[in-house]
Write a protein that holds these residues in place. Structure first.
Motif, PDB file in Angstrom:
ATOM      1  N   LEU A 136       0.822  -1.207   0.000  1.00 43.46           N
ATOM      2  CA  LEU A 136       0.000   0.000   0.000  1.00 43.46           C
ATOM      3  C   LEU A 136       0.856   1.256   0.000  1.00 43.46           C
ATOM      4  CD1 LEU A 136      -2.632   1.577   0.208  1.00 43.46           C
ATOM      5  CD2 LEU A 136      -2.659   1.092   2.670  1.00 43.46           C
ATOM      6  N   ALA A 137       1.845   1.315   0.890  1.00 42.66           N
ATOM      7  CA  ALA A 137       2.716   2.489   0.954  1.00 42.66           C
ATOM      8  C   ALA A 137       3.479   2.676  -0.353  1.00 42.66           C
ATOM      9  CB  ALA A 137       3.680   2.362   2.129  1.00 42.66           C
ATOM     10  N   SER A 138       3.890   1.566  -0.961  1.00 43.98           N
ATOM     11  CA  SER A 138       4.617   1.653  -2.228  1.00 43.98           C
ATOM     12  C   SER A 138       3.728   2.202  -3.334  1.00 43.98           C
ATOM     13  CB  SER A 138       5.146   0.267  -2.621  1.00 43.98           C
ATOM     14  OG  SER A 138       6.077  -0.215  -1.673  1.00 43.98           O
ATOM     15  N   ILE A 139       2.507   1.688  -3.427  1.00 46.05           N
ATOM     16  CA  ILE A 139       1.580   2.163  -4.463  1.00 46.05           C
ATOM     17  C   ILE A 139       1.289   3.643  -4.269  1.00 46.05           C
ATOM     18  CG2 ILE A 139      -0.782   1.966  -5.332  1.00 46.05           C
ATOM     19  CD1 ILE A 139      -0.600  -1.059  -4.673  1.00 46.05           C
ATOM     20  N   MET A 140       1.042   4.051  -3.019  1.00 48.92           N
ATOM     21  CA  MET A 140       0.733   5.456  -2.754  1.00 48.92           C
ATOM     22  C   MET A 140       1.927   6.362  -3.036  1.00 48.92           C
ATOM     23  SD  MET A 140      -1.631   5.049   0.682  1.00 48.92           S
ATOM     24  CE  MET A 140      -1.771   6.840   0.926  1.00 48.92           C
ATOM     25  N   CYS A 147      -7.405   4.525   0.781  1.00 45.52           N
ATOM     26  CA  CYS A 147      -6.460   5.443   1.420  1.00 45.52           C
ATOM     27  C   CYS A 147      -5.775   6.393   0.438  1.00 45.52           C
ATOM     28  CB  CYS A 147      -5.384   4.649   2.170  1.00 45.52           C
ATOM     29  SG  CYS A 147      -6.011   3.548   3.452  1.00 45.52           S
ATOM     30  N   GLY A 148      -5.628   5.970  -0.802  1.00 45.09           N
ATOM     31  CA  GLY A 148      -4.848   6.765  -1.742  1.00 45.09           C
ATOM     32  C   GLY A 148      -5.629   7.382  -2.873  1.00 45.09           C
ATOM     33  N   GLY A 149      -6.936   7.072  -2.985  1.00 39.32           N
ATOM     34  CA  GLY A 149      -7.705   7.616  -4.100  1.00 39.32           C
ATOM     35  C   GLY A 149      -7.206   7.127  -5.442  1.00 39.32           C
ATOM     36  N   ILE A 150      -6.710   5.892  -5.466  1.00 40.90           N
ATOM     37  CA  ILE A 150      -6.099   5.316  -6.671  1.00 40.90           C
ATOM     38  C   ILE A 150      -6.999   4.202  -7.192  1.00 40.90           C
ATOM     39  CG2 ILE A 150      -4.066   4.095  -7.559  1.00 40.90           C
ATOM     40  CD1 ILE A 150      -2.589   5.381  -5.036  1.00 40.90           C
ATOM     41  N   VAL A 151      -7.188   4.153  -8.510  1.00 43.71           N
ATOM     42  CA  VAL A 151      -8.053   3.155  -9.134  1.00 43.71           C
ATOM     43  C   VAL A 151      -7.241   1.895  -9.442  1.00 43.71           C
ATOM     44  CG1 VAL A 151      -9.547   2.664 -11.107  1.00 43.71           C
ATOM     45  CG2 VAL A 151      -9.427   4.991 -10.174  1.00 43.71           C
ATOM     46  N   TYR A 152      -7.798   0.730  -9.095  1.00 40.73           N
ATOM     47  CA  TYR A 152      -7.208  -0.537  -9.542  1.00 40.73           C
ATOM     48  C   TYR A 152      -7.802  -0.895 -10.906  1.00 40.73           C
ATOM     49  CZ  TYR A 152      -5.987  -1.523  -4.597  1.00 40.73           C
ATOM     50  OH  TYR A 152      -5.488  -1.486  -3.324  1.00 40.73           O
ATOM     51  N   PRO A 195      -2.718   5.625 -16.169  1.00 39.12           N
ATOM     52  CA  PRO A 195      -1.930   4.630 -15.434  1.00 39.12           C
ATOM     53  C   PRO A 195      -0.659   5.267 -14.877  1.00 39.12           C
ATOM     54  CG  PRO A 195      -1.774   4.254 -17.803  1.00 39.12           C
ATOM     55  CD  PRO A 195      -2.782   5.331 -17.617  1.00 39.12           C
ATOM     56  N   ALA A 196      -0.404   5.000 -13.611  1.00 37.05           N
ATOM     57  CA  ALA A 196       0.791   5.553 -12.963  1.00 37.05           C
ATOM     58  C   ALA A 196       1.738   4.468 -12.475  1.00 37.05           C
ATOM     59  CB  ALA A 196       0.379   6.429 -11.777  1.00 37.05           C
ATOM     60  N   LEU A 197       1.318   3.189 -12.556  1.00 40.52           N
ATOM     61  CA  LEU A 197       2.127   2.110 -11.981  1.00 40.52           C
ATOM     62  C   LEU A 197       1.665   0.773 -12.531  1.00 40.52           C
ATOM     63  CD1 LEU A 197       4.259   1.305  -9.770  1.00 40.52           C
ATOM     64  CD2 LEU A 197       2.325   1.068  -8.190  1.00 40.52           C
ATOM     65  N   ALA A 200       1.944   6.457  -7.071  1.00 40.09           N
ATOM     66  CA  ALA A 200       0.774   6.873  -7.852  1.00 40.09           C
ATOM     67  C   ALA A 200       0.021   8.020  -7.187  1.00 40.09           C
ATOM     68  CB  ALA A 200      -0.163   5.684  -8.043  1.00 40.09           C
ATOM     69  N   PRO A 201      -0.119   9.162  -7.853  1.00 43.01           N
ATOM     70  CA  PRO A 201      -0.910  10.274  -7.304  1.00 43.01           C
ATOM     71  C   PRO A 201      -2.402   9.917  -7.248  1.00 43.01           C
ATOM     72  CG  PRO A 201       0.543  11.006  -9.084  1.00 43.01           C
ATOM     73  CD  PRO A 201       0.524   9.512  -9.121  1.00 43.01           C
ATOM     74  N   ARG A 202      -3.135  10.632  -6.425  1.00 44.30           N
ATOM     75  CA  ARG A 202      -4.580  10.459  -6.363  1.00 44.30           C
ATOM     76  C   ARG A 202      -5.204  10.682  -7.736  1.00 44.30           C
ATOM     77  NH1 ARG A 202      -6.566  10.234  -1.234  1.00 44.30           N
ATOM     78  NH2 ARG A 202      -8.667  10.696  -1.971  1.00 44.30           N
ATOM     79  N   GLY A 203      -6.192   9.874  -8.071  1.00 42.03           N
ATOM     80  CA  GLY A 203      -6.871  10.023  -9.350  1.00 42.03           C
ATOM     81  C   GLY A 203      -6.231   9.267 -10.493  1.00 42.03           C
ATOM     82  N   THR A 204      -5.076   8.660 -10.278  1.00 39.05           N
ATOM     83  CA  THR A 204      -4.466   7.826 -11.303  1.00 39.05           C
ATOM     84  C   THR A 204      -4.872   6.372 -11.059  1.00 39.05           C
ATOM     85  OG1 THR A 204      -2.434   7.504  -9.990  1.00 39.05           O
ATOM     86  CG2 THR A 204      -2.494   9.377 -11.510  1.00 39.05           C
TER      87      THR A 204
END
Length: 359
Positions: free
Chosen positions: A63-67, A95-100, A132-134, A70-74
């Motif tokens: 989780l910490a690595s993804i956050m 927690c990060g506002g990130i889409v899978y 996509p950020a990651l 990747a910025p929020r919204g990516t």
């Protein structure tokens, strides 16, 4: 009970307990725990990265690595059979506002480049789409039976990601198993990822913890996110001492692999058992019960009553994992339990009645 549900069911060795009791301690939130600092440097050096950060769990490490990446919204491209997507409670979204974006997982754990490419919009300037950020990979791949991602595949994904200026995070919970199976230093696998998470508390047999490694700047971000998520701890050297020994003794994973091969071979000879896949490479054996008298639930219940614990991975697949707490004798006893359960002409009812005769 022969515990084959999980590769985390092990107690610290006597050497680990002594090291834990004698470890120099400090406040890790301030970077002042010398034993944790030593573990972080060892982890980074071993995987060929600049820096490392000790984490309470693999879930928080991912989780910490993804956050951090990747910025929020990516969005993050993940396998639809990956642990990150299935077992980690949607943390990046919450927690990060990130889409899978789930990508089809091949039987060997790979995400095809053609499928990854579908996650990139034709027009990156179109505001309708999350960008996509990651890219996340998993090696070894849990739900693919502990399969090892081929080096050439990792190289291809690295080129693919570089062409699109997107980083790669490797969920390497069992990456040392991958390295031992491939016969290469673990750094040869880690080199294709910008960041790597690996668990100290799975096959490596430490009681607690995971590591994240990457560049110094990235780890600085991870450390801040760890604190925000509640993962900042104080005298972590108590458990970091065991982690040091776990990394230094990673070669012993070969024994777990041999035991898994022994288990897979024994199970494959039993009528009513289908081992998946046919080739076992690391410490995970997946199988399905084809005896129509049993569901996977009644088989697992019957096996447990005879002293054998296995886990279910969905779609009727059962998983058995070898680790330091499982001996070659345990493997033979586990095979005998499965034979006994399936040989009973009364099926599940008979297995329950005969549960007093435990392996």
């Amino acid at each position: 009970m022969i515990e084959l549900r999980s590769d985390t069911f092990t107690l610290p060795t006597g050497e680990m307990l002594r090291a834990m009791g004698e470890a120099p301690l400090g406040d890790d939130v301030y970077g002042e725990d010398p034993t944790t600092n030593r573990l972080e440097q060892l982890a980074a050096t071993t995987l060929g990265k600049e820096a490392g950060c000790f984490m309470p769990s693999g879930t928080m490490a991912n989780l910490a690595s993804i956050m951090a990446h990747a910025p929020r919204g990516t969005k993050v491209l993940v396998g639809d059979e990956s642990d990150i997507y299935i077992y980690e409670a949607g943390g990046a979204s919450v927690c990060g506002g990130i889409v899978y974006e789930p990508v089809p997982t091949q039987p060997d754990g790979r995400l095809l480049l053609t499928d990854l490419a579908k996650g990139f919009p034709d027009d990156p300037d179109d505001p309708q789409f999350a960008l996509p950020a990651l890219i996340c990979l998993e090696n070894t791949h849990n739900r693919s039976g502990g399969s090892v991602l081929p080096t050439e595949y990792l190289r291809e994904v690295r080129r693919f990601a570089d062409e699109r200026d997107v980083p790669i995070h490797l969920d390497g919970a069992r990456v040392f198993n991958a390295a031992v199976a491939a016969g290469v230093p673990v750094a040869d696998i880690a080199r294709y990822a910008d960041s790597v998470q690996f668990c100290l508390s799975k096959g490596l047999s430490a009681p607690i913890g995971s590591m994240v490694v990457g560049t110094q700047a990235f780890i600085t971000q991870v450390r801040r996110i760890r604190k925000m998520l509640g993962g900042g701890m104080r005298q972590t050297g108590v458990v970091a001492a065991a982690g040091i020994l776990a990394i230094e003794n990673a070669g012993r994973l070969a024994e777990d692999h041999r035991n898994a091969e022994r288990l897979a071979s024994g199970l494959a000879k039993i009528p009513g058992i289908d081992v998946l896949p046919a080739e076992t490479r690391t410490n995970i054996v997946m199988f399905r019960v084809t005896d129509e008298r049993f569901t996977w639930q009644t088989f697992a219940q019957s096996a447990a009553r005879h002293g054998l614990a296995v886990a279910e991975l969905g779609h009727g697949r059962l998983r058995a994992v070898t680790h330091r707490g499982v001996s070659a004798q345990d493997v033979e006893e586990a095979i005998a339990v499965v034979e006994r359960v399936l040989a009973d002409p009364a099926g599940p009812a008979g297995a329950e009645a005969g549960a007093g005769d435990r392996a």
